[in-house]
Every structure is written in structure tokens, then in C-alpha cells.
Design a protein around this motif. Structure first.
Motif, PDB file in Angstrom:
ATOM      1  N   ARG A  63      39.580  44.133  48.773  1.00 44.96           N
ATOM      2  CA  ARG A  63      40.886  43.814  48.213  1.00 44.96           C
ATOM      3  C   ARG A  63      41.143  44.641  46.971  1.00 44.96           C
ATOM      4  NH1 ARG A  63      40.264  37.671  45.689  1.00 44.96           N
ATOM      5  NH2 ARG A  63      38.696  38.129  44.096  1.00 44.96           N
ATOM      6  N   ALA A  64      42.415  44.759  46.611  1.00 47.52           N
ATOM      7  CA  ALA A  64      42.830  45.433  45.383  1.00 47.52           C
ATOM      8  C   ALA A  64      43.174  44.374  44.345  1.00 47.52           C
ATOM      9  CB  ALA A  64      44.041  46.325  45.650  1.00 47.52           C
ATOM     10  N   LEU A 124      43.479  41.063  36.790  1.00 43.57           N
ATOM     11  CA  LEU A 124      42.537  40.386  37.692  1.00 43.57           C
ATOM     12  C   LEU A 124      43.140  39.182  38.407  1.00 43.57           C
ATOM     13  CD1 LEU A 124      39.262  40.565  35.558  1.00 43.57           C
ATOM     14  CD2 LEU A 124      40.215  42.241  37.149  1.00 43.57           C
ATOM     15  N   THR A 125      44.461  39.210  38.619  1.00 45.04           N
ATOM     16  CA  THR A 125      45.098  38.173  39.424  1.00 45.04           C
ATOM     17  C   THR A 125      44.506  38.188  40.836  1.00 45.04           C
ATOM     18  OG1 THR A 125      47.164  38.414  38.184  1.00 45.04           O
ATOM     19  CG2 THR A 125      47.295  37.320  40.336  1.00 45.04           C
ATOM     20  N   GLU A 126      44.176  36.999  41.356  1.00 45.54           N
ATOM     21  CA  GLU A 126      43.559  36.908  42.682  1.00 45.54           C
ATOM     22  C   GLU A 126      44.508  37.440  43.764  1.00 45.54           C
ATOM     23  OE1 GLU A 126      40.467  35.585  43.676  1.00 45.54           O
ATOM     24  OE2 GLU A 126      39.963  35.702  41.542  1.00 45.54           O
ATOM     25  N   LEU A 128      42.248  47.912  40.624  1.00 49.33           N
ATOM     26  CA  LEU A 128      40.808  47.954  40.818  1.00 49.33           C
ATOM     27  C   LEU A 128      40.467  47.593  42.259  1.00 49.33           C
ATOM     28  CD1 LEU A 128      39.975  46.053  37.523  1.00 49.33           C
ATOM     29  CD2 LEU A 128      39.731  48.513  37.896  1.00 49.33           C
ATOM     30  N   VAL A 129      39.236  47.868  42.641  1.00 53.05           N
ATOM     31  CA  VAL A 129      38.772  47.620  44.007  1.00 53.05           C
ATOM     32  C   VAL A 129      37.616  46.623  43.965  1.00 53.05           C
ATOM     33  CG1 VAL A 129      37.683  48.668  46.040  1.00 53.05           C
ATOM     34  CG2 VAL A 129      39.444  49.921  44.782  1.00 53.05           C
ATOM     35  N   TYR A 166      34.476  43.777  40.495  1.00 48.62           N
ATOM     36  CA  TYR A 166      35.495  44.800  40.683  1.00 48.62           C
ATOM     37  C   TYR A 166      34.993  46.146  40.174  1.00 48.62           C
ATOM     38  CZ  TYR A 166      36.400  43.401  35.817  1.00 48.62           C
ATOM     39  OH  TYR A 166      36.261  43.081  34.496  1.00 48.62           O
ATOM     40  N   ARG A 167      35.534  47.206  40.767  1.00 46.52           N
ATOM     41  CA  ARG A 167      35.174  48.577  40.408  1.00 46.52           C
ATOM     42  C   ARG A 167      36.460  49.404  40.262  1.00 46.52           C
ATOM     43  NH1 ARG A 167      31.099  45.923  40.297  1.00 46.52           N
ATOM     44  NH2 ARG A 167      29.316  46.064  41.726  1.00 46.52           N
ATOM     45  N   LYS A 168      36.350  50.530  39.611  1.00 47.96           N
ATOM     46  CA  LYS A 168      37.469  51.473  39.561  1.00 47.96           C
ATOM     47  C   LYS A 168      37.609  52.135  40.929  1.00 47.96           C
ATOM     48  CE  LYS A 168      34.890  55.585  38.161  1.00 47.96           C
ATOM     49  NZ  LYS A 168      34.809  56.714  37.223  1.00 47.96           N
TER      50      LYS A 168
END
Length: 222
Positions: free
Chosen positions: A57-58, A63-65, A170-171, A201-203
Motif C-alpha cells: 500500500r501507499a 501516515l493516514t491508513e 511512502l511504501v 513504511y519505506r521511501k
């Protein structure tokens, strides 16, 4: 000469882990995995008991779900009822399985690193944290870190191909475990997925040489 090199490479590949095949891990994988990898996981004494799949997911910067999307379903669509499936139809299954195995070999304090979020230079920061742990880094941690980066790259391409990854987002990925039912219950048992692990999460990351248009076409062909 060519035959001797091939036999030596296969000997190193199937041999127990040792300093030589660890030092040659990258070129060995590059040579063996595309064409010569064999899996014996269907056979006794330790047959495969579960399959692992990838969801991605993005996430916006706050950081909203957001909803998880299966990156494995599209591959399974190209595999089921296809007598001549592409070798690309199990990429996410292999990545998820390999990372799950590598993750399971790590001490708990290093496993926690992979569940944390990193919005900047993700893998450099993860390596720095690992160096500060009591066990420091190891070939197992290095392998898990490489797989984490590869999965994030795949997730980036997958989400971009579906127009689900706006600039700056983010990924994140997670791995699902689907246990194989007992043989006697195979006709009545339901396949249930549980979360094996959720990475932080990652870039976004795009590797050199990646072709986003070709990736999108490949997904369409599945």
C-alpha cells in the motif's frame, strides 16, 4: 571449462553455508536462480506447510491508513489453469517466502528494525541501527535487508503501475501466510490467511535499469 564452472557453481549452491559460498552469494544467485533453481520443499521429511503472499500500500506523509492491495493476486491469475505459465508468475511468492525465512533467522532486536518506518535513507538507517544492537550485523541481516529493499522496489513499481502511488507517498508491505490444510481435510478446509509480518513504511525506490512501462505491460499480460 564451461561445464566445470557450472558444476562448481552448483556444488557451491547446494553445499551448506560456508565462507566461500557466502562470499560469492550475489553472483551465485544471479547465475542459479533464473534457470537452475530446484525446490525440494514438496518432499519428506519437511514438506512445505504454507505459502506466503505479498500485500502493498501507499501511505501519505501523515501516515493516514490506506487499503492494502494484493501484489500476488495478479500473478496467481496468470498461473491458475495455465498449462504454460510465465516464470514471472511467482515472483512475489518467492520474495515473500525468502524474506520470511531470512527474517525468522534474526534475533528479536533486529527483527524489530524491519517493523519500524523509515522515510529517508531507509536501508542505511536500518543498517546503522543493526550495528548498534548487541549482535551487530550478520550475513542473515544483510540478506534480509537486501530482500526488504527488493520488495520495496517491487511494491513501488506495482503501485505506480496501478496509479496508486502519488509523488511523495511512502511504501509499505506485509506478508501473508496461508497454511496448507491437512491432506485428509483438503476438500473441506478453507484457506485462511494470517499476517506473518508487517514491515514499516519505506521511501519509494526505483532501481537503475527498471522500465516502468514494461513492468505495467507485464502486469497487464498476466
Amino acid at each position: 571449462m564451461i561445464l566445470a564452472v557450472h558444476i562448481f557453481a552448483m556444488f557451491l549452491w547446494i553445499a551448506p553455508r560456508n565462507p566461500l559460498n557466502q562470499a560469492l552469494d550475489k553472483p551465485l544467485r544471479a547465475y542459479v536462480l533464473p534457470m537452475f533453481q530446484q525446490s525440494w520443499s514438496l518432499f519428506a521429511p519437511d514438506p512445505i506447510s504454507a505459502a506466503y503472499y505479498l500485500e502493498v500500500r501507499a501511505l501519505p506523509q501523515d501516515l493516514t491508513e490506506t487499503e492494502w492491495v494484493s501484489a500476488s493476486d495478479v500473478e496467481l491469475d496468470g498461473l491458475l489453469h495455465n498449462p504454460l505459465p510465465s516464470t514471472a508468475t511467482n515472483i512475489t511468492n518467492k520474495l515473500a517466502t525468502q524474506f520470511n525465512d531470512a527474517f525468522g533467522k534474526l534475533p528479536a532486536e533486529q527483527q524489530q528494525i524491519f517493523t519500524q518506518g523509515f522515510a529517508e535513507d531507509s536501508w542505511a538507517e536500518m543498517g546503522q541501527q543493526a550495528n548498534s544492537t548487541s549482535t551487530s550485523t550478520s550475513p542473515d541481516f544483510t540478506r534480509a535487508l537486501e530482500l526488504d529493499k527488493a520488495i520495496t522496489g517491487y511494491a513501488t513499481q506495482f503501485l505506480k503501475a496501478h496509479d496508486l502511488l502519488p509523488e511523495g507517498h511512502l511504501v509499505q508491505y506485509r506478508i501473508l501466510r496461508v497454511a496448507a490444510p491437512n491432506f485428509d481435510d483438503r476438500h473441506i478446509a478453507e484457506n485462511t490467511a494470517t499476517i506473518s509480518l508487517s514491515a514499516g513504511y519505506r521511501k519509494q525506490i526505483v532501481f537503475d535499469g527498471q522500465d516502468e512501462a514494461a513492468f505495467a505491460r507485464a502486469l497487464e499480460n498476466f
